[in-house]
Design a protein around this motif. Structure first.
Motif, PDB file in Angstrom:
ATOM      1  N   HIS A   1       0.832  -1.202   0.000  1.00 29.31           N
ATOM      2  CA  HIS A   1       0.000   0.000   0.000  1.00 29.31           C
ATOM      3  C   HIS A   1       0.873   1.260   0.000  1.00 29.31           C
ATOM      4  O   HIS A   1       1.808   1.377   0.790  1.00 29.31           O
ATOM      5  CB  HIS A   1      -0.868  -0.051   1.263  1.00 29.31           C
ATOM      6  N   ARG A   2       0.577   2.181  -0.888  1.00 29.08           N
ATOM      7  CA  ARG A   2       1.280   3.463  -0.949  1.00 29.08           C
ATOM      8  C   ARG A   2       2.798   3.265  -1.008  1.00 29.08           C
ATOM      9  O   ARG A   2       3.546   3.897  -0.257  1.00 29.08           O
ATOM     10  CB  ARG A   2       0.883   4.365   0.210  1.00 29.08           C
TER      11      ARG A   2
ATOM     12  N   ASN B   1       4.323   6.584  -0.315  1.00 32.28           N
ATOM     13  CA  ASN B   1       4.477   7.228  -1.622  1.00 32.28           C
ATOM     14  C   ASN B   1       5.872   7.832  -1.818  1.00 32.28           C
ATOM     15  O   ASN B   1       6.020   8.981  -2.269  1.00 32.28           O
ATOM     16  CB  ASN B   1       3.382   8.294  -1.827  1.00 32.28           C
TER      17      ASN B   1
ATOM     18  N   GLU C   1       1.098  -0.424  -4.803  1.00 25.91           N
ATOM     19  CA  GLU C   1       0.036   0.520  -5.135  1.00 25.91           C
ATOM     20  C   GLU C   1       0.530   1.887  -4.709  1.00 25.91           C
ATOM     21  O   GLU C   1       1.189   2.018  -3.672  1.00 25.91           O
ATOM     22  CB  GLU C   1      -1.245   0.138  -4.385  1.00 25.91           C
TER      23      GLU C   1
ATOM     24  N   ASP D   1      -0.327   6.507  -5.169  1.00 26.97           N
ATOM     25  CA  ASP D   1      -1.243   7.579  -5.560  1.00 26.97           C
ATOM     26  C   ASP D   1      -0.509   8.642  -6.359  1.00 26.97           C
ATOM     27  O   ASP D   1       0.615   9.016  -6.017  1.00 26.97           O
ATOM     28  CB  ASP D   1      -1.833   8.250  -4.314  1.00 26.97           C
TER      29      ASP D   1
ATOM     30  N   MET E   1      -1.088  12.571  -8.101  1.00 27.77           N
ATOM     31  CA  MET E   1      -1.859  13.779  -8.398  1.00 27.77           C
ATOM     32  C   MET E   1      -0.929  14.800  -9.035  1.00 27.77           C
ATOM     33  O   MET E   1       0.277  14.546  -9.177  1.00 27.77           O
ATOM     34  CB  MET E   1      -2.555  14.333  -7.157  1.00 27.77           C
TER      35      MET E   1
ATOM     36  N   HIS F   1      -0.618  11.293  -1.426  1.00 28.96           N
ATOM     37  CA  HIS F   1      -1.993  10.864  -1.184  1.00 28.96           C
ATOM     38  C   HIS F   1      -2.926  12.026  -0.892  1.00 28.96           C
ATOM     39  O   HIS F   1      -4.019  12.111  -1.447  1.00 28.96           O
ATOM     40  CB  HIS F   1      -2.036   9.879  -0.015  1.00 28.96           C
TER      41      HIS F   1
ATOM     42  N   GLU G   1      -2.986   4.636  -8.652  1.00 25.01           N
ATOM     43  CA  GLU G   1      -4.267   5.316  -8.416  1.00 25.01           C
ATOM     44  C   GLU G   1      -4.192   6.753  -8.913  1.00 25.01           C
ATOM     45  O   GLU G   1      -3.349   7.539  -8.461  1.00 25.01           O
ATOM     46  CB  GLU G   1      -4.656   5.310  -6.938  1.00 25.01           C
TER      47      GLU G   1
ATOM     48  N   LYS H   1      -5.364  10.159  -8.551  1.00 29.65           N
ATOM     49  CA  LYS H   1      -5.972  10.796  -7.378  1.00 29.65           C
ATOM     50  C   LYS H   1      -6.045  12.301  -7.596  1.00 29.65           C
ATOM     51  O   LYS H   1      -5.206  13.062  -7.097  1.00 29.65           O
ATOM     52  CB  LYS H   1      -5.157  10.471  -6.126  1.00 29.65           C
TER      53      LYS H   1
ATOM     54  N   SER I   1      -9.114   4.465  -9.878  1.00 26.40           N
ATOM     55  CA  SER I   1      -9.520   5.771  -9.366  1.00 26.40           C
ATOM     56  C   SER I   1     -10.920   5.692  -8.780  1.00 26.40           C
ATOM     57  O   SER I   1     -11.744   4.880  -9.211  1.00 26.40           O
ATOM     58  CB  SER I   1      -9.501   6.827 -10.480  1.00 26.40           C
TER      59      SER I   1
END
Length: 266
Positions: free
Chosen positions: A15-16, A25, A42, A44, A46, A57, A117, A119, A151
Motif C-alpha cells: 500500500h502506498r 508514496n 500501489e 497515488d 496527483m 496521497h 491510483e 488521485k 480511481s
C-alpha cells in the motif's frame, strides 16, 4: 467464474509504495517493498502546481511532508525541496516527493508491478487523468507488465480509457454501491477495487462471473487475506506485505490458479 485473463499484477501489493515499512508514496517505500519480497505496489498520483504528476496521497502537504498548503498550488521546485521522510522516521530524513517518472523507473528496475491510483485534487479529474494516463503509457512502454490505473473518479477513468485504452482500469469504491457493475461497464473497468471491510463473497462471485478482476484494500490480517482469496479475490493491498504474503503461498494449491496459469506470485 474465472475471468478470461489472469490477474496481471502481483497478488499482494504494498500500500502506498511500501506500506508501513517506509514513508508512504516514496522511492524508499518502493525499495522496502522489493526488499520484503513483494512483487508489486500501489501508489497515488496527483498533479503539482506545475502540472507534473507526483506521488502523494493528500491534497495538502502537512501530514506527509514538512511543507504547508495544497499540492495543486505548490510548484515543482518548492515541492522538491520538501522533506517527505522525517515525519515517518528520522532514518528517512531528506526523502523527497517523487515524480511519476522516478517511480516508474524504480519500479521497472526493481521488477515491481504497479496499481497506479489516479488521485485528482478537487476539480482536476479530467486534467489529472489526461496527464497521468499519457505519461504512464509512455513510461511503461515495452515494460513486461503495464500498470493498472484505478480511481474513485469515474470521470478520470473515462478520460484514461480514451487516451490509453490498452492500460487496464479499476473502479475504486469503499462500500460497494448497488449499481457497481453498471458503473464498471460505463467506465470500461476491468476490475472492481473495494474496501475489504465491506466486501462480501456474493459480490466477489458476481464480479468474477461478469469477467471482472477483484482487488481489495487495506488487508493487514493474513487470515482475512486467506478468506478473501478463497472467495475469489485476485489481489489484496496491504500495509504489511511480509506478513500477508504467506496467505498467497497457502492459497497456491487452489484450483483457481493451477501451475502455469500465468498469474503472478507476490
Amino acid at each position: 467464474m474465472t475471468p478470461p485473463r489472469s490477474w496481471p499484477l502481483a497478488r499482494v501489493l504494498a500500500h502506498r509504495c511500501g506500506g508501513l515499512l517506509a514513508p508512504e508514496n516514496t522511492l524508499a517505500g518502493l525499495a522496502a517493498a522489493a526488499e520484503a519480497g513483494c512483487g508489486g505496489v500501489e501508489f497515488d498520483v496527483m498533479l503539482s502546481g506545475s502540472g507534473s504528476p507526483v506521488l502523494i496521497h493528500d491534497e495538502t502537504l502537512e501530514r506527509t511532508t514538512d511543507g504547508h498548503g495544497h499540492v495543486a498550488l505548490t510548484r515543482d521546485e518548492n515541492l522538491r525541496a520538501l522533506d517527505a521522510g522525517t515525519w515517518f522516521d528520522a532514518r528517512f530524513a531528506g526523502e523527497r516527493v517523487p515524480t511519476l517518472e522516478e517511480a516508474a523507473a524504480r519500479c521497472i528496475s526493481l521488477g515491481l508491478s504497479v496499481n497506479l491510483e489516479i488521485k485528482p485534487a478537487a476539480g482536476q479529474d479530467e486534467e489529472t487523468a489526461r496527464v497521468v494516463a499519457c505519461r504512464a503509457d509512455h513510461l511503461w512502454a515495452g515494460a513486461a507488465v503495464a500498470p493498472l490505473l484505478s480511481s474513485f473518479s469515474e470521470l478520470a477513468l473515462e478520460v484514461a480509457a480514451q487516451l490509453a485504452p490498452h492500460l487496464p482500469r479499476g473502479l475504486l469504491v469503499d462500500r460497494v454501491p448497488p449499481d457497481w457493475l453498471q458503473r464498471c461497464r460505463r467506465v470500461g473497468a476491468a476490475a472492481l477495487h473495494a474496501d475489504a471491510r465491506y466486501l462480501d463473497r456474493p459480490t466477489v462471485i458476481e464480479a468474477r462471473e461478469a469477467g471482472l478482476w477483484v482487488a481489495t484494500y487495506t488487508v493487514n490480517d493474513p487470515a482475512r487475506a486467506q478468506t478473501l482469496f478463497d472467495w475469489g479475490v485476485d489481489c489484496v493491498i496491504t500495509d504489511w506485505p511480509g506478513v500477508v504474503r504467506p496467505a498467497v503461498t497457502q492459497h497456491r494449491s487452489s484450483a483457481r490458479y493451477p501451475a502455469g496459469s500465468g498469474a503472478q506470485s507476490c
